[in-house]
Motif scaffolding. Sequence first.
Motif, PDB file in Angstrom:
ATOM      1  N   PRO A   7       0.836  -1.209   0.000  1.00  0.00           N
ATOM      2  CA  PRO A   7       0.000   0.000   0.000  1.00  0.00           C
ATOM      3  C   PRO A   7       0.864   1.248   0.000  1.00  0.00           C
ATOM      4  O   PRO A   7       2.051   1.211   0.349  1.00  0.00           O
ATOM      5  CB  PRO A   7      -0.817  -0.126   1.281  1.00  0.00           C
ATOM      6  N   THR A   8       0.255   2.373  -0.375  1.00  0.00           N
ATOM      7  CA  THR A   8       0.950   3.657  -0.442  1.00  0.00           C
ATOM      8  C   THR A   8       0.152   4.692   0.348  1.00  0.00           C
ATOM      9  O   THR A   8      -0.974   4.414   0.778  1.00  0.00           O
ATOM     10  CB  THR A   8       1.081   4.128  -1.899  1.00  0.00           C
ATOM     11  N   PRO A   9       0.679   5.898   0.525  1.00  0.00           N
ATOM     12  CA  PRO A   9      -0.073   6.928   1.262  1.00  0.00           C
ATOM     13  C   PRO A   9      -1.318   7.434   0.528  1.00  0.00           C
ATOM     14  O   PRO A   9      -2.143   8.120   1.144  1.00  0.00           O
ATOM     15  CB  PRO A   9       0.949   8.066   1.404  1.00  0.00           C
ATOM     16  N   GLY A  63      -6.062   3.626  -2.365  1.00  0.00           N
ATOM     17  CA  GLY A  63      -6.339   2.924  -3.612  1.00  0.00           C
ATOM     18  C   GLY A  63      -5.137   2.745  -4.505  1.00  0.00           C
ATOM     19  O   GLY A  63      -5.184   1.940  -5.448  1.00  0.00           O
ATOM     20  N   VAL A  64      -4.060   3.491  -4.271  1.00  0.00           N
ATOM     21  CA  VAL A  64      -2.835   3.327  -5.062  1.00  0.00           C
ATOM     22  C   VAL A  64      -2.008   2.225  -4.415  1.00  0.00           C
ATOM     23  O   VAL A  64      -1.630   2.322  -3.241  1.00  0.00           O
ATOM     24  CB  VAL A  64      -2.033   4.640  -5.142  1.00  0.00           C
ATOM     25  N   VAL A  65      -1.732   1.174  -5.169  1.00  0.00           N
ATOM     26  CA  VAL A  65      -1.011   0.013  -4.637  1.00  0.00           C
ATOM     27  C   VAL A  65       0.164  -0.298  -5.556  1.00  0.00           C
ATOM     28  O   VAL A  65       0.016  -0.361  -6.781  1.00  0.00           O
ATOM     29  CB  VAL A  65      -1.936  -1.215  -4.533  1.00  0.00           C
ATOM     30  N   LEU A  66       1.339  -0.492  -4.957  1.00  0.00           N
ATOM     31  CA  LEU A  66       2.553  -0.845  -5.691  1.00  0.00           C
ATOM     32  C   LEU A  66       2.733  -2.358  -5.628  1.00  0.00           C
ATOM     33  O   LEU A  66       2.589  -2.959  -4.560  1.00  0.00           O
ATOM     34  CB  LEU A  66       3.750  -0.133  -5.064  1.00  0.00           C
ATOM     35  N   TYR A  67       3.033  -2.973  -6.748  1.00  0.00           N
ATOM     36  CA  TYR A  67       3.172  -4.429  -6.821  1.00  0.00           C
ATOM     37  C   TYR A  67       4.594  -4.816  -7.206  1.00  0.00           C
ATOM     38  O   TYR A  67       5.190  -4.217  -8.115  1.00  0.00           O
ATOM     39  CB  TYR A  67       2.196  -5.012  -7.849  1.00  0.00           C
ATOM     40  N   ASP A  68       5.144  -5.801  -6.515  1.00  0.00           N
ATOM     41  CA  ASP A  68       6.380  -6.449  -6.928  1.00  0.00           C
ATOM     42  C   ASP A  68       6.006  -7.624  -7.823  1.00  0.00           C
ATOM     43  O   ASP A  68       5.139  -8.444  -7.457  1.00  0.00           O
ATOM     44  CB  ASP A  68       7.161  -6.962  -5.714  1.00  0.00           C
ATOM     45  N   LEU A  69       6.651  -7.724  -8.972  1.00  0.00           N
ATOM     46  CA  LEU A  69       6.334  -8.763  -9.947  1.00  0.00           C
ATOM     47  C   LEU A  69       7.500  -9.739 -10.071  1.00  0.00           C
ATOM     48  O   LEU A  69       8.659  -9.307 -10.204  1.00  0.00           O
ATOM     49  CB  LEU A  69       6.045  -8.149 -11.316  1.00  0.00           C
ATOM     50  N   PRO A  70       7.256 -11.039 -10.049  1.00  0.00           N
ATOM     51  CA  PRO A  70       8.330 -12.008 -10.281  1.00  0.00           C
ATOM     52  C   PRO A  70       8.838 -11.894 -11.720  1.00  0.00           C
ATOM     53  O   PRO A  70       8.054 -11.913 -12.670  1.00  0.00           O
ATOM     54  CB  PRO A  70       7.657 -13.361 -10.043  1.00  0.00           C
ATOM     55  N   VAL A  71      10.128 -11.743 -11.878  1.00  0.00           N
ATOM     56  CA  VAL A  71      10.759 -11.706 -13.197  1.00  0.00           C
ATOM     57  C   VAL A  71      11.742 -12.871 -13.267  1.00  0.00           C
ATOM     58  O   VAL A  71      12.572 -13.052 -12.362  1.00  0.00           O
ATOM     59  CB  VAL A  71      11.502 -10.372 -13.429  1.00  0.00           C
ATOM     60  N   HIS A  72      11.642 -13.661 -14.329  1.00  0.00           N
ATOM     61  CA  HIS A  72      12.482 -14.851 -14.494  1.00  0.00           C
ATOM     62  C   HIS A  72      13.444 -14.599 -15.642  1.00  0.00           C
ATOM     63  O   HIS A  72      13.029 -14.226 -16.746  1.00  0.00           O
ATOM     64  CB  HIS A  72      11.620 -16.070 -14.765  1.00  0.00           C
ATOM     65  N   PHE A  88      -1.005   0.285  -9.424  1.00  0.00           N
ATOM     66  CA  PHE A  88      -2.410   0.505  -9.788  1.00  0.00           C
ATOM     67  C   PHE A  88      -2.789   1.917  -9.380  1.00  0.00           C
ATOM     68  O   PHE A  88      -2.599   2.320  -8.224  1.00  0.00           O
ATOM     69  CB  PHE A  88      -3.329  -0.495  -9.087  1.00  0.00           C
ATOM     70  N   ILE A  89      -3.332   2.675 -10.344  1.00  0.00           N
ATOM     71  CA  ILE A  89      -3.688   4.075 -10.132  1.00  0.00           C
ATOM     72  C   ILE A  89      -5.191   4.250 -10.347  1.00  0.00           C
ATOM     73  O   ILE A  89      -5.679   4.121 -11.471  1.00  0.00           O
ATOM     74  CB  ILE A  89      -2.919   5.002 -11.106  1.00  0.00           C
TER      75      ILE A  89
END
Length: 483
Positions: free
Chosen positions: A13-15, A18-27, A114-115
């Motif tokens: 979550p962010t300040p 509704g704005v959420v930062l996601y870490d994505l698995p990269v292979h 997500f914005i």
Amino acid sequence: MAPEFSKPLAARPTPIPGVVLYDLPVHGDNRGWFKENWQREKMLALGLPDFGPVQNNISFNESAGTTRGIHAEPWDKYISVATGRIFGAWVDLREGPSFGAVFTAELDPSQAIFIPRGVGNAFQTLEDNTAYTYLVNDHWSADAQGQYTFLNLADETAAIDWPIPLDRAELSDKDKAHPRLADVVPMAPKKTLVLGADGQLGRALRAAYDGEANVEFATRADLDLTDPAALAGRNWKNYSTIINAAAYTAVDDAESPAGRAAAWAINVSAVANLARTAAEHRITLVHISSDYVFDGTAAEHPEDEPFSPLGVYGQTKAAGDAVAAVVPAHYIVRTSWVIGEGNNFVRTMASLAERGVKPAVVDDQIGRLTFTEDIAAGIRHLLESRAPYGTYNLTNDGEPASWADIARRVYELSGRPADAVTGVSTEQYFAGKAAAPRPLNSMLPLDKIKATGFTPANAADRLAAYLAGSAAAGKSSAARGMG
């Protein structure tokens, strides 16, 4: 610069609400890398809204220092980096307490964000040949640009610490000319449309949402729900919620050929039109149900009890419930024995008491009154608390009573003897009359809605207040007439 490999999928979550930062698995290996940029099932499990993307856009930026924004569009966005690296800046430009909140972060291909609609988006490239991608849930159009909200990249209040100072960055002339925060008109929320606004519940909803610019009210003259063309002619992209308080409620008339057709048209076909509209545009649909969807043989009727309607009215309400339940975002609010502004049982009994009439009233139908102000409050609570979608019983609380019990209490509160009311069975009362069958037990347990944090008022307390208010209104009206 290669992205970080093998991070677990995670949401942060962010300040900004509704704005959420996601870490994505990269292979990756010696050939390059691969990632699932957006995987609906996994992202929903992390809490990403099922926002329904319809368009994928890519912004390619040749040089480091390219800076774009700050733009708030009237749709949701899921943003990620395809290649390269960016410094992202997001400012809440929505109407509300979080207006002006800022969040910044560096993003490479191992992250996404997500914005929500109305949050200003900007970025600055930190590497040459950076590609920035957007998934959006509305189609871009020239008309939509008129609904954007902009903020100047150099706004002193937001005070964004750009890695490459703006006087050395690549900006467009349009972005340089955007207003400071003090001059920004916040983006208003999407609208709520209340249908059936001239009925008892509709009038209570008018009172509950009085003065709120984002709530619209429509009567059948404004919008004919039985006409698909009338629904198709409205710009539903601007709405988040439909509250359907429109219904055919003439229980006995519904048993006639003309009444049967009207009941099915309004309680079923119109609901199907609304459900189609709500599902297509990802609108939350609030639909009002009735105790008449049950036969009244159980001691109480929980939300998941199978339908068992006795008459045409109950059959149409059950069918309407089944249709409304198909909408992914729906609240079906099931109620009973509704009392509000207009003609109703309580006002009829009060009038009889005032005239000294000694009525015979049914004493084998059991339930609880539901005052429209409490239905309106319950609907608002479900929407604002974001309670889980589904069906909720909503009546006033307190001990069960028969119609005769309620009539006696009305007589007492009106200063008349309770024994002026004679109790009779439903069969006796309707003998020789054309009447629809009625459930004898209309008790709806309230555990589910109470678990969301809503506490329905006591029916007996509401009845006393209602009669006191009606009496005061009558005296005021009489005084005005004398004047």
